[in-house]
Design a protein around this motif. Structure first.
Motif, PDB file in Angstrom:
ATOM      1  N   UNK A   1       5.361  14.232  -0.543  1.00  0.00           N
ATOM      2  CA  UNK A   1       4.286  13.705  -1.357  1.00  0.00           C
ATOM      3  C   UNK A   1       3.070  14.618  -1.230  1.00  0.00           C
ATOM      4  N   UNK A   2       2.454  14.932  -2.331  1.00  0.00           N
ATOM      5  CA  UNK A   2       1.279  15.799  -2.336  1.00  0.00           C
ATOM      6  C   UNK A   2       0.061  15.041  -1.814  1.00  0.00           C
ATOM      7  N   UNK A   3      -0.828  15.799  -1.211  1.00  0.00           N
ATOM      8  CA  UNK A   3      -2.017  15.228  -0.598  1.00  0.00           C
ATOM      9  C   UNK A   3      -3.267  15.804  -1.249  1.00  0.00           C
ATOM     10  N   UNK A   4      -4.334  14.996  -1.262  1.00  0.00           N
ATOM     11  CA  UNK A   4      -5.647  15.442  -1.708  1.00  0.00           C
ATOM     12  C   UNK A   4      -6.510  15.578  -0.457  1.00  0.00           C
ATOM     13  N   UNK A   5      -7.188  16.704  -0.318  1.00  0.00           N
ATOM     14  CA  UNK A   5      -8.104  16.930   0.801  1.00  0.00           C
ATOM     15  C   UNK A   5      -9.514  17.087   0.258  1.00  0.00           C
ATOM     16  N   UNK A  41       0.445  22.693   4.022  1.00  0.00           N
ATOM     17  CA  UNK A  41       1.162  23.068   2.805  1.00  0.00           C
ATOM     18  C   UNK A  41       1.336  21.900   1.843  1.00  0.00           C
ATOM     19  N   UNK A  42       1.170  20.672   2.342  1.00  0.00           N
ATOM     20  CA  UNK A  42       1.332  19.505   1.497  1.00  0.00           C
ATOM     21  C   UNK A  42       0.093  19.190   0.667  1.00  0.00           C
TER      22      UNK A  42
END
Length: 70
Positions: A1-5, A41-42
């Motif tokens: 699952x992609x993450x927002x930082x 990397x996510x």
């Protein structure tokens, strides 16, 4: 699952944690550069405060970024 930082001054980024973002407080340019270097990397999208965007400048093109308005 992609993450927002989210990287930037603590008072501007703390609330993003409530939305599930990875919050990386960075109250100095050096802290912003360090936070950028630690992104996993996510992380698909990085939201930056204007000061953090200036600190990471050229590196911001390495990922999809959004800069908050001043």
């Amino acid at each position: 699952m992609a993450t927002v930082a989210v990287i930037g001054e603590t008072v501007r980024v703390a609330g993003f944690r409530l939305a599930g973002a990875v919050v990386l407080p960075a109250d100095t340019p050096e802290a912003a550069r360090t936070a950028w270097a630690c992104l996993g990397d996510d992380v698909a999208v990085v939201i930056l405060t204007p000061a953090a965007a200036e600190a990471v400048s050229g590196k911001a093109r390495e990922r999809m970024t959004v800069v908050m308005p001043p």
